[in-house]
Design an enzyme around this catalytic site. Sequence first.
Site, PDB file in Angstrom:
ATOM      1  N   PRO A 126      14.247  -5.685   4.976  1.00 49.78           N
ATOM      2  CA  PRO A 126      14.237  -6.729   3.965  1.00 49.78           C
ATOM      3  C   PRO A 126      15.226  -7.714   4.250  1.00 49.78           C
ATOM      4  CG  PRO A 126      14.322  -4.192   3.153  1.00 49.78           C
ATOM      5  CD  PRO A 126      14.376  -4.302   4.547  1.00 49.78           C
TER       6      PRO A 126
ATOM      7  N   GLU B 220       4.867 -12.570  12.221  1.00 52.37           N
ATOM      8  CA  GLU B 220       4.908 -12.556  13.899  1.00 52.37           C
ATOM      9  C   GLU B 220       5.790 -13.687  14.223  1.00 52.37           C
ATOM     10  OE1 GLU B 220       2.167 -10.868  16.105  1.00 52.37           O
ATOM     11  OE2 GLU B 220       1.273  -9.666  14.565  1.00 52.37           O
TER      12      GLU B 220
ATOM     13  N   LEU C 183       8.945  -3.623  12.381  1.00 49.93           N
ATOM     14  CA  LEU C 183      10.207  -4.270  12.895  1.00 49.93           C
ATOM     15  C   LEU C 183      10.951  -4.867  11.979  1.00 49.93           C
ATOM     16  CD1 LEU C 183      11.675  -5.456  15.514  1.00 49.93           C
ATOM     17  CD2 LEU C 183      10.168  -7.338  15.514  1.00 49.93           C
TER      18      LEU C 183
END
Length: 386
Positions: free
Chosen positions: A130, A363, A127
């Site tokens: 950078p 996350e 997902l």
Amino acid sequence: MTARRHLPTDEARDLLALTREIATKELAPRSTEAEATETFPREVFSMLGQAGLLSLPYPEEFGGGDQPYEVYLQVLEELGAVWASVGVGVSVHALSCFGLAYYGTDEQRAEWLPAMLSGDLLGAYCLSEPHAGSDPAAMRTTARRDGDSYVLNGAKAWTTHGGHADFYKVMARTSDDRNGISCFLVPASAEGLVADPPERKMGLTGSATATMRFDNVRIDASRLLGAEGEGLKIALAGLDSGRLGIAAVAVGLAQGALDSAVAYARERETFGTRIIDHQGLAFVLADMEAAVVSARATMLHAARLKDAGLPFSREASVAKLVATDNAMRVTTDAVQVLGGYGYTRDFPVERYMREAKVMQIFEGTNQIQRMVISRSLAKDNAGQIG
Ligand SMILES: Cc1cc2nc3c(=O)[nH]c(=O)nc-3n(C[C@H](O)[C@H](O)[C@H](O)COP(=O)(O)OP(=O)(O)OC[C@H]3O[C@@H](n4cnc5c(N)ncnc54)[C@H](O)[C@@H]3O)c2cc1C
């Protein structure tokens, strides 16, 4: 000395006993060396797959373990207590299977899911980019439809299992609309897909993390999961469950640090008595126990809501926030309890502390968890009895 648990069934108790045995006999002896040499233990995931531990929260019809989340998370906790890189890897693998299990067609599930759930194939979840971590809708990786194919171009940063996975669940832009994002299952063998060298990290060094580069990667259109434009929804829905996985690993490593600290404090003497008998130190241990137990309760509360089919997104964010902040505090205190020895690599607590830090970051950082929680409070404050 391990956590006191209440498990709902005999099957769950057997599963926890099996997990503890694997953690003690298979993971613990390998972990120190693999972490020190930054070696990704692919064979451990095959072994966990064979033991049925990679498929626990998924339906039996696809080879899953059909276990409630409440049980799956306690298994993850046991793994995290011994080797956080493996606990995180199991959680990320489960996350990479989520899109297919819940948004795939029957045909797609029948073709790919059994090998993923058995651990024959290891998954990764792409997902972040950078320039786009907390704000994934700012992603730039594109997937352009071309006849019966999609062609992917761009870079996905921070991919756990990057360069080692057999398939990548990839979110990519299929339209210029901010939310015009779709979800694809990309095989590692796809031409044009390459991994950068792994990141050099502070901790979790047995877990490979790499940027994946997509240079005109052509995949069959049948590898689109859900409809075009549903990718962000699929990614975020998976993260609600994934955050509970990270909470579980964080509780596990906090428990591991607490166990080490208590064992040491019962042996070490100063001023003619065990350090656990000095109230100033004993209260630090008491606060550590309270932090671990309350984090576990928060995580299990969210899991039980999920198991009952009730909304659990806000509670998952609370669990991730509480469990990972508590793990950071508990592991730091564990280093303190061991004094100078805590600061050396001869004892495991400094590793727990380095591992705890990243739990507050991935996350969804803990700032983002606070955003999710407060937005939910702003929308709907009503309690629900289910
Ligand atoms: C070891 C590791 C493994 C990872 N594995 C994966 C993986 O497998 N797949 C994947 O897709 N990603 C993965 N990630 C990426 C991870 O999810 C991101 O690093 C994380 O979401 C934060 O994004 P960022 O690093 O771009 O930070 P940024 O988004 O740039 O944030 C920088 C800082 O600003 C804060 N911030 C940002 N926006 C706000 C706001 N609105 N309000 C308040 N504060 C804010 C953040 O909390 C943070 O402190 C991994 C990262 C690490 C370190």
